[in-house]
Design a protein around this motif. Structure first.
Motif, PDB file in Angstrom:
ATOM      1  N   ALA A 236       0.885  -1.124  -0.107  1.00  0.00           N
ATOM      2  CA  ALA A 236      -0.119  -0.063   0.068  1.00  0.00           C
ATOM      3  C   ALA A 236       0.946   1.116  -0.099  1.00  0.00           C
ATOM      4  O   ALA A 236       0.586   2.279  -0.638  1.00  0.00           O
ATOM      5  CB  ALA A 236      -1.025  -0.047   1.264  1.00  0.00           C
ATOM      6  N   ASP A 237       1.982   1.161   0.743  1.00  0.00           N
ATOM      7  CA  ASP A 237       2.808   2.449   0.698  1.00  0.00           C
ATOM      8  C   ASP A 237       3.396   2.566  -0.597  1.00  0.00           C
ATOM      9  O   ASP A 237       3.496   3.856  -1.106  1.00  0.00           O
ATOM     10  CB  ASP A 237       4.021   2.177   1.760  1.00  0.00           C
ATOM     11  N   VAL A 238       3.798   1.487  -1.117  1.00  0.00           N
ATOM     12  CA  VAL A 238       4.452   1.515  -2.616  1.00  0.00           C
ATOM     13  C   VAL A 238       3.504   2.265  -3.620  1.00  0.00           C
ATOM     14  O   VAL A 238       3.854   3.159  -4.477  1.00  0.00           O
ATOM     15  CB  VAL A 238       4.870   0.231  -3.192  1.00  0.00           C
ATOM     16  N   ALA A 243       0.941   6.750  -6.790  1.00  0.00           N
ATOM     17  CA  ALA A 243       0.097   7.643  -7.241  1.00  0.00           C
ATOM     18  C   ALA A 243       0.393   9.044  -7.209  1.00  0.00           C
ATOM     19  O   ALA A 243       0.098   9.965  -7.804  1.00  0.00           O
ATOM     20  CB  ALA A 243      -1.284   7.396  -6.094  1.00  0.00           C
ATOM     21  N   VAL A 244       1.141   9.325  -6.198  1.00  0.00           N
ATOM     22  CA  VAL A 244       1.745  10.939  -5.746  1.00  0.00           C
ATOM     23  C   VAL A 244       2.455  11.065  -7.117  1.00  0.00           C
ATOM     24  O   VAL A 244       2.457  12.207  -7.461  1.00  0.00           O
ATOM     25  CB  VAL A 244       2.808  10.733  -4.756  1.00  0.00           C
ATOM     26  N   THR A 248       1.585  14.324  -9.491  1.00  0.00           N
ATOM     27  CA  THR A 248       2.428  15.333  -9.872  1.00  0.00           C
ATOM     28  C   THR A 248       2.719  15.378 -11.275  1.00  0.00           C
ATOM     29  O   THR A 248       2.870  16.557 -11.798  1.00  0.00           O
ATOM     30  CB  THR A 248       3.907  15.197  -9.041  1.00  0.00           C
ATOM     31  N   GLU A 249       2.977  14.280 -11.957  1.00  0.00           N
ATOM     32  CA  GLU A 249       3.211  14.171 -13.531  1.00  0.00           C
ATOM     33  C   GLU A 249       1.943  14.717 -14.111  1.00  0.00           C
ATOM     34  O   GLU A 249       2.064  15.390 -15.229  1.00  0.00           O
ATOM     35  CB  GLU A 249       3.326  12.801 -13.932  1.00  0.00           C
ATOM     36  N   VAL A 447       5.075  11.103   5.173  1.00  0.00           N
ATOM     37  CA  VAL A 447       5.831  11.499   4.075  1.00  0.00           C
ATOM     38  C   VAL A 447       5.127  12.039   2.592  1.00  0.00           C
ATOM     39  O   VAL A 447       5.341  12.960   2.108  1.00  0.00           O
ATOM     40  CB  VAL A 447       6.747  10.272   3.703  1.00  0.00           C
ATOM     41  N   LEU A 448       3.889  11.438   2.584  1.00  0.00           N
ATOM     42  CA  LEU A 448       3.138  11.897   1.557  1.00  0.00           C
ATOM     43  C   LEU A 448       2.633  13.532   1.756  1.00  0.00           C
ATOM     44  O   LEU A 448       2.599  14.204   0.887  1.00  0.00           O
ATOM     45  CB  LEU A 448       1.804  11.055   1.565  1.00  0.00           C
TER      46      LEU A 448
END
Length: 502
Positions: A236-238, A243-244, A248-249, A447-448
């Motif tokens: 899930a963290d990966v 997704a982040v 951003t892209e 972190v997110l």
């Protein structure tokens, strides 16, 4: 008879010289009595931030504005583009043509002060029949002959009450209006190019910053994937980091679209087609923020703003039209004269016995017209009231523009300082969050959040840098742009050349 004509002409000349033009004589409106643009203590110096474009700016009260004001940004590329825009922009060329048209209308109107002289000549061959008596009765006599004539005609409408002079005054005021419209076009075009360059530089910086953040996010994604492979974190963290990166892209294409559209707009300002734009890629680092800003005295603003001077010219034209309307209600006096000859052949013209002349004068006074002339006069007076109200509105808006620019310069400097601090704090927060996450001291959500905060803070800081440059351009534009100090080609020329070195 000649003596009487001479006396009459002399008396008429004295009357015309002594006569005054009816209607009001225009007086320039007084400058507003205010002593400053903003309430409270005037701005003296802005705050500063330790970043490009973050220097403190000082307000220099009463300092004059250079004609090539855009040079304060210290960009050779910007200077070249403005030079090109002032040569090739079609809106500027239209303003130049409108000025020439208005000047020709003035010259045409001045012709009414002089007599109209026309010459004519004709030659006719005619046949006539007459009846003659003879010893045996009558007979028809046919005669064929030539008639040749030539004449010189003079007509002159006397401007006893100044209606013609007021009309010329109105036309000249319209030419003044077009003159200041041309100055406004110079200012608008140069300002548009400056703002377009600043916006382009801002968008490029935002794209670069976004790409840098994407690169960093992808690097962190690689670390997370390694930790997941080692069983240190959940999938899930990966997925969250993936997704982040994707989010951003997704912000890049809109920025790239805005940049492309900005380039297209810049091409049009330069008189080019969008496909012809190339080179001169602006960066925020290539535009220097000036530290000293001139601020004209409020009493001078009405003389410097082209839109105020244009509005004043319209007020002048409306004033002169009142005089025209009044003169139309008064007697219209005109003189006419003719000198000519009629003979049977061209060679006999102006021979003794063929000359004919005439001299006439007329006075026409409207007795009844259903109130047309009276209402024309009242309409002209109402038109003056309209122009006066529009002038006051223009003055108020101009002072508002300067006040807005000063407030923007002050508060956008504070914004940049705050945004820089926010970005630095967001960068520290992300660095700490990543270290703690890798050490297992915090969860990935921290972190997110830190990554999102840094992206937003960096984009906001770049926008704040660009805003300070744009605010500077807005102040110069609001103060009139220094057109009175320009050294380019005379107004109305087809191809203006700005005051830039070749």
């Amino acid at each position: 008879m000649k003596t009487h004509l001479l006396r009459g002409a002399t008396s008429l000349s004295v009357l015309l010289v002594a006569a005054c033009a009816v209607g009001p004589d225009f007086q320039r409106p007084d400058a507003p009595g205010v002593s400053q643009y903003t309430p409270g203590t005037p701005l003296a110096e802005t705050s500063s931030a330790k970043v490009a474009g973050g220097a403190a700016q000082r307000i220099q009260n009463g300092r004059d504005i250079p004609g090539d004001w855009w040079r304060v940004f210290r960009s050779d590329s910007l200077d070249r583009l403005i030079a090109e825009a002032l040569r090739a922009n079609p809106d500027l060329q239209a303003a130049q043509a409108s000025l020439r048209q208005a000047q020709e209308n003035v010259a045409a109107g001045q012709g009414a002060l002089f007599p109209t002289i026309s010459g004519s000549s004709s030659a006719t061959r005619q046949q006539s029949n007459s009846t003659a008596s003879t010893a045996t009765g009558t007979r028809t006599v046919t005669s064929v002959f030539n008639v040749t004539s030539a004449s010189l005609d003079v007509s002159y409408d006397l401007d006893v009450f100044g209606g013609t002079r007021r009309n010329i005054e109105s036309l000249q005021a319209q030419a003044d209006f077009e003159q200041f419209q041309l100055e406004a076009s110079y200012l608008t075009i140069s300002s548009n190019v400056v703002v377009a360059a600043i916006q382009e530089a801002s968008l490029r910086a935002q794209i670069d910053a976004t790409q840098d953040i994407i690169k960093t996010q992808r690097s962190f994604l690689g670390i997370l994937q390694q930790q997941f492979a080692a069983g240190g974190i959940s999938q899930a963290d990966v997925a969250s980091q993936q997704a982040v990166v994707a989010q951003t892209e997704a912000t890049l294409p809109p920025l790239q679209k805005q940049l492309a559209q900005q380039r297209n707009q810049l091409a049009v300002f330069l008189g080019r087609f969008p496909s012809e734009i190339s080179g001169d890629d602006f960066q925020l680092s290539s535009l220097q923020l000036p530290t000293d800003l001139p601020l004209s005295l409020p009493s001078k603003l009405v003389e410097q703003r082209p839109d105020i001077r244009s509005s004043e010219a319209q007020l002048h034209a409306a004033s002169a039209k009142i005089g025209v309307a009044i003169a139309n209600m008064l007697p219209q006096i005109s003189l006419s004269a003719s000198y000519g000859s009629t003979a049977s052949s061209f060679g006999d013209l102006f021979s003794p016995g063929t000359v004919a002349w005439s001299l006439a004068g007329s006075i026409v006074q409207t007795i009844f017209d259903g109130g047309t002339l009276l209402h024309d006069k009242r309409a002209a007076e109402a038109g003056f009231d309209v122009a006066a109200a529009q002038y006051r509105s223009t003055v108020l808006s101009s002072f508002e523009d300067v006040a807005n620019a000063l407030h923007a310069i002050q508060f956008d400097a504070d914004t940049l300082k705050a945004q820089l601090a926010a970005e630095q704090a967001a960068q520290r927060s992300l660095t700490i969050a990543r270290s703690q996450f890798q050490a297992g001291a915090t969860d990935y959500a921290t972190v997110l959040t830190a990554q999102t905060n840094l992206l937003n803070a960096r984009i906001s800081r770049i926008q704040a840098q660009a805003a300070r440059l744009s605010d500077t351009a807005a102040l110069f534009q609001a103060l009139g742009g220094g057109w009175w100090n320009r050294t380019d080609t005379p107004a109305g020329a087809t191809q203006p050349t700005p005051s830039l070195p070749k």
